[in-house]
Scaffold this motif. Structure first.
Motif, PDB file in Angstrom:
ATOM      1  N   MET A  44       0.841  -1.249   0.000  1.00 51.16           N
ATOM      2  CA  MET A  44      -0.050  -0.012   0.002  1.00 51.16           C
ATOM      3  C   MET A  44       0.709   1.256   0.075  1.00 51.16           C
ATOM      4  O   MET A  44       0.583   2.209  -0.614  1.00 51.16           O
ATOM      5  CB  MET A  44      -1.010   0.091   1.132  1.00 51.16           C
ATOM      6  N   GLY A  45       2.134   1.252   0.846  1.00 58.17           N
ATOM      7  CA  GLY A  45       3.124   2.236   0.553  1.00 58.17           C
ATOM      8  C   GLY A  45       2.678   3.719   1.008  1.00 58.17           C
ATOM      9  O   GLY A  45       1.505   3.942   1.380  1.00 58.17           O
ATOM     10  N   GLU A  46       3.463   4.536   0.862  1.00 55.04           N
ATOM     11  CA  GLU A  46       3.302   6.021   0.937  1.00 55.04           C
ATOM     12  C   GLU A  46       2.193   6.668   0.129  1.00 55.04           C
ATOM     13  O   GLU A  46       2.246   6.325  -1.222  1.00 55.04           O
ATOM     14  CB  GLU A  46       4.665   6.657   0.846  1.00 55.04           C
ATOM     15  N   PHE A  47       1.555   7.525   0.792  1.00 53.91           N
ATOM     16  CA  PHE A  47       0.651   8.416  -0.063  1.00 53.91           C
ATOM     17  C   PHE A  47       1.712   9.797  -0.734  1.00 53.91           C
ATOM     18  O   PHE A  47       2.063  10.224  -0.092  1.00 53.91           O
ATOM     19  CB  PHE A  47      -0.372   8.871   0.965  1.00 53.91           C
ATOM     20  N   THR A  48       1.493   9.705  -2.062  1.00 54.92           N
ATOM     21  CA  THR A  48       2.471  10.641  -2.628  1.00 54.92           C
ATOM     22  C   THR A  48       2.218  12.029  -2.351  1.00 54.92           C
ATOM     23  O   THR A  48       3.174  12.753  -2.634  1.00 54.92           O
ATOM     24  CB  THR A  48       2.124  10.268  -4.273  1.00 54.92           C
ATOM     25  N   MET A  49       1.105  12.278  -1.932  1.00 57.05           N
ATOM     26  CA  MET A  49       1.009  13.881  -1.984  1.00 57.05           C
ATOM     27  C   MET A  49       1.411  14.774  -0.589  1.00 57.05           C
ATOM     28  O   MET A  49       1.182  15.617  -0.173  1.00 57.05           O
ATOM     29  CB  MET A  49      -0.494  14.415  -1.930  1.00 57.05           C
ATOM     30  N   LEU A  50       1.926  13.663   0.403  1.00 61.47           N
ATOM     31  CA  LEU A  50       2.459  14.156   1.624  1.00 61.47           C
ATOM     32  C   LEU A  50       3.435  15.327   1.495  1.00 61.47           C
ATOM     33  O   LEU A  50       4.388  14.934   0.750  1.00 61.47           O
ATOM     34  CB  LEU A  50       2.785  13.093   2.600  1.00 61.47           C
ATOM     35  N   PRO A  51       3.476  16.289   2.416  1.00 68.93           N
ATOM     36  CA  PRO A  51       4.661  17.211   2.565  1.00 68.93           C
ATOM     37  C   PRO A  51       5.785  16.353   3.294  1.00 68.93           C
ATOM     38  O   PRO A  51       5.762  15.250   3.743  1.00 68.93           O
ATOM     39  CB  PRO A  51       3.901  18.261   3.332  1.00 68.93           C
ATOM     40  N   THR A  52       7.150  17.121   3.291  1.00 68.18           N
ATOM     41  CA  THR A  52       8.038  16.541   3.804  1.00 68.18           C
ATOM     42  C   THR A  52       8.224  17.185   5.200  1.00 68.18           C
ATOM     43  O   THR A  52       8.983  16.451   5.963  1.00 68.18           O
ATOM     44  CB  THR A  52       9.373  16.650   2.919  1.00 68.18           C
ATOM     45  N   GLN A  53       7.857  18.287   5.360  1.00 64.58           N
ATOM     46  CA  GLN A  53       7.977  18.824   6.705  1.00 64.58           C
ATOM     47  C   GLN A  53       6.638  19.181   7.422  1.00 64.58           C
ATOM     48  O   GLN A  53       5.672  19.178   6.784  1.00 64.58           O
ATOM     49  CB  GLN A  53       8.571  20.196   6.605  1.00 64.58           C
ATOM     50  N   MET A  54       6.767  19.298   8.476  1.00 63.26           N
ATOM     51  CA  MET A  54       5.435  19.265   9.478  1.00 63.26           C
ATOM     52  C   MET A  54       5.853  20.339  10.527  1.00 63.26           C
ATOM     53  O   MET A  54       7.050  20.378  11.008  1.00 63.26           O
ATOM     54  CB  MET A  54       4.818  18.042   9.905  1.00 63.26           C
ATOM     55  N   ARG A  55       4.711  20.927  11.289  1.00 65.78           N
ATOM     56  CA  ARG A  55       4.791  21.656  12.459  1.00 65.78           C
ATOM     57  C   ARG A  55       4.612  20.799  13.574  1.00 65.78           C
ATOM     58  O   ARG A  55       3.802  19.837  13.552  1.00 65.78           O
ATOM     59  CB  ARG A  55       3.810  22.831  12.432  1.00 65.78           C
ATOM     60  N   HIS A  56       5.194  21.054  14.665  1.00 67.13           N
ATOM     61  CA  HIS A  56       5.356  20.263  16.098  1.00 67.13           C
ATOM     62  C   HIS A  56       5.379  21.076  17.283  1.00 67.13           C
ATOM     63  O   HIS A  56       6.352  22.161  17.000  1.00 67.13           O
ATOM     64  CB  HIS A  56       5.891  18.918  16.010  1.00 67.13           C
ATOM     65  N   ILE A  57       5.118  20.718  18.464  1.00 62.62           N
ATOM     66  CA  ILE A  57       5.634  21.300  19.411  1.00 62.62           C
ATOM     67  C   ILE A  57       6.802  20.932  19.855  1.00 62.62           C
ATOM     68  O   ILE A  57       6.932  19.634  20.133  1.00 62.62           O
ATOM     69  CB  ILE A  57       4.292  21.197  20.650  1.00 62.62           C
ATOM     70  N   ASP A  58       7.893  21.652  20.136  1.00 59.10           N
ATOM     71  CA  ASP A  58       9.095  21.276  20.607  1.00 59.10           C
ATOM     72  C   ASP A  58       9.540  21.502  21.902  1.00 59.10           C
ATOM     73  O   ASP A  58       8.905  22.247  22.351  1.00 59.10           O
ATOM     74  CB  ASP A  58      10.189  21.787  19.610  1.00 59.10           C
ATOM     75  N   LEU A  59      10.331  20.621  22.647  1.00 59.56           N
ATOM     76  CA  LEU A  59      10.594  20.606  23.869  1.00 59.56           C
ATOM     77  C   LEU A  59      12.095  20.789  24.091  1.00 59.56           C
ATOM     78  O   LEU A  59      12.711  19.807  24.104  1.00 59.56           O
ATOM     79  CB  LEU A  59      10.291  19.425  24.823  1.00 59.56           C
ATOM     80  N   PRO A  60      12.564  21.952  23.667  1.00 52.77           N
ATOM     81  CA  PRO A  60      14.255  22.064  23.466  1.00 52.77           C
ATOM     82  C   PRO A  60      14.756  21.933  25.186  1.00 52.77           C
ATOM     83  O   PRO A  60      15.945  21.370  24.998  1.00 52.77           O
ATOM     84  CB  PRO A  60      14.726  23.440  23.073  1.00 52.77           C
ATOM     85  N   THR A  61      13.963  22.115  25.992  1.00 49.50           N
ATOM     86  CA  THR A  61      14.506  21.978  27.403  1.00 49.50           C
ATOM     87  C   THR A  61      13.503  21.582  28.336  1.00 49.50           C
ATOM     88  O   THR A  61      12.391  21.865  28.177  1.00 49.50           O
ATOM     89  CB  THR A  61      15.311  23.031  27.933  1.00 49.50           C
ATOM     90  N   PHE A  62      13.754  20.959  29.555  1.00 48.19           N
ATOM     91  CA  PHE A  62      12.434  20.729  30.583  1.00 48.19           C
ATOM     92  C   PHE A  62      12.268  21.673  31.324  1.00 48.19           C
ATOM     93  O   PHE A  62      13.281  22.830  31.569  1.00 48.19           O
ATOM     94  CB  PHE A  62      13.002  19.482  31.461  1.00 48.19           C
ATOM     95  N   GLY A  63      11.137  22.018  31.896  1.00 48.68           N
ATOM     96  CA  GLY A  63      10.707  23.133  32.793  1.00 48.68           C
ATOM     97  C   GLY A  63       9.335  23.473  32.673  1.00 48.68           C
ATOM     98  O   GLY A  63       8.414  22.601  32.460  1.00 48.68           O
ATOM     99  N   GLY A  64       9.120  24.794  32.879  1.00 48.42           N
ATOM    100  CA  GLY A  64       7.625  25.147  32.798  1.00 48.42           C
ATOM    101  C   GLY A  64       7.173  25.156  31.603  1.00 48.42           C
ATOM    102  O   GLY A  64       7.483  24.797  30.333  1.00 48.42           O
ATOM    103  N   PRO A  65       5.714  25.682  31.390  1.00 51.70           N
ATOM    104  CA  PRO A  65       4.874  25.698  30.204  1.00 51.70           C
ATOM    105  C   PRO A  65       5.397  26.144  29.021  1.00 51.70           C
ATOM    106  O   PRO A  65       5.450  26.127  27.960  1.00 51.70           O
ATOM    107  CB  PRO A  65       3.489  26.300  30.577  1.00 51.70           C
TER     108      PRO A  65
END
Length: 336
Positions: free
Chosen positions: A1-22
């Protein structure tokens, strides 16, 4: 079934560069996750916020080795790609899923055995509020503690996502339900959901109330997220052959000077679990149970998630702050 061809290569996501508060969480851009055999790739429309996310943000709940380091344990959206061997779902299906991590993102790869169809008439927000609490409650209250029709249960933290789910499920399967809450508004909300008695722990002693309400017999099951602070009282209010099921330690994980006599005298079982380290097979078994026994109730509208707040992904810090105030009743959901 494989990959769906129209997908982007990049996405937005919430990053956690360091531990801590919100405030440490930021919006970032990265690559789409790879889809392995047995997985589906979901374009995320909404994601639930849970206590383990807060713990992970603080550095107290590391993800399993093979899981995404991105926060987020539940989501709802559309299947855009299917991995090898997946037969349960196809591209275009609307699913909600228990993720091993990575739900705070535009795309998330999840094991197909941890995904379910949206219940009838659900949108992404309601569907995203299901999996983490329903998997947890089903596994701990029904599979492990064995709650059955005609029995009684005390559910601590009745207004939480776990609590509102547990009250409804216990009631739907014929149990008498007691719960603890911290305000009158939460008391009213929990009784509306089906609790026979919601006990305000700030003004009442929950152990005394439970003993009075059960004629001194106690309850068959206690579902507890407090831990050490409540251990002695929990043991005292269990009926013979009762079960204490511990799912979190909001009141500490080390109990000192606890009298264990009730365990022997009343033949009690003390158990507990966390969902994340369970194997894919264990999670699939919970999923199959939910699909057979709980999804028909959601389809019929007999029970449903309680959604307290919906925030855009950019306001993830605000969502975590709200979670940490414990002022919410039900679930907090992020929406793209």
């Amino acid at each position: 079934m494989g990959e769906f061809t129209m997908l982007p290569t990049q996405m937005r996501h919430i990053d956690l560069p360091t531990f801590g508060g919100p405030e440490v969480m930021t919006m970032a851009t990265g690559r789409l996750p790879a889809v392995r055999g047995g997985e589906i790739l979901v374009k995320v429309e909404a994601a639930g916020v849970n206590r383990p996310d807060v713990q992970q943000r603080k550095g107290a709940y590391p993800p399993p080795k093979d899981a995404s380091p991105i926060l987020g344990l539940e989501l709802a959206g559309e299947v855009v790609s299917v991995g090898e061997g997946v037969t349960d779902f196809k591209i275009g299906d609307k699913v909600c899923a228990l993720a091993n991590g990575g739900a705070y993102a535009e795309y998330c790869a999840v094991p197909a055995g941890q995904a379910l169809p949206w219940p009838r008439h659900y949108d992404a927000v309601r569907a995203a509020a299901l999996c983490e609490t329903f998997f947890t409650v089903w596994a701990n209250l029904f599979q492990m503690a064995g709650l059955t029709e005609g029995e009684s249960v005390l559910i601590h933290g009745g207004s939480s996502g776990i609590g509102t789910t547990a009250i409804q499920l216990a009631r739907a399967f014929g149990a008498t339900v007691f719960t603890t809450v911290g305000s009158q508004a939460k008391q009213e909300a929990c009784e509306k959901l089906g609790a026979n008695r919601a006990i305000n722990y700030r003004s009442e002693d929950f152990a005394e109330v439970v003993k009075a309400e059960t004629g001194g017999q106690g309850v068959d099951v206690v579902l507890d997220m407090i831990g050490a602070d409540y251990l002695q009282k929990n043991l005292s209010i269990l009926a013979k052959d009762g079960c204490l099921s511990i799912i979190a330690f909001l009141g500490g994980n080390v109990a000192e000077s606890v009298d264990l006599t009730p365990i022997m005298v009343k033949r009690l079982t003390v158990t507990g679990s966390t969902m994340r380290p369970r194997t894919a097979e264990e999670k699939r078994a919970i999923r199959d149970d939910l699909l057979a026994q709980v999804w028909p109730l959601l389809d019929a509208g007999t029970i449903g998630p309680v959604v307290h707040a919906v925030l855009p992904f950019e306001k993830v810090g605000e969502a975590h702050r709200l979670m940490e105030t414990s002022s919410h009743i039900g679930k907090i959901v992020l929406r793209f």
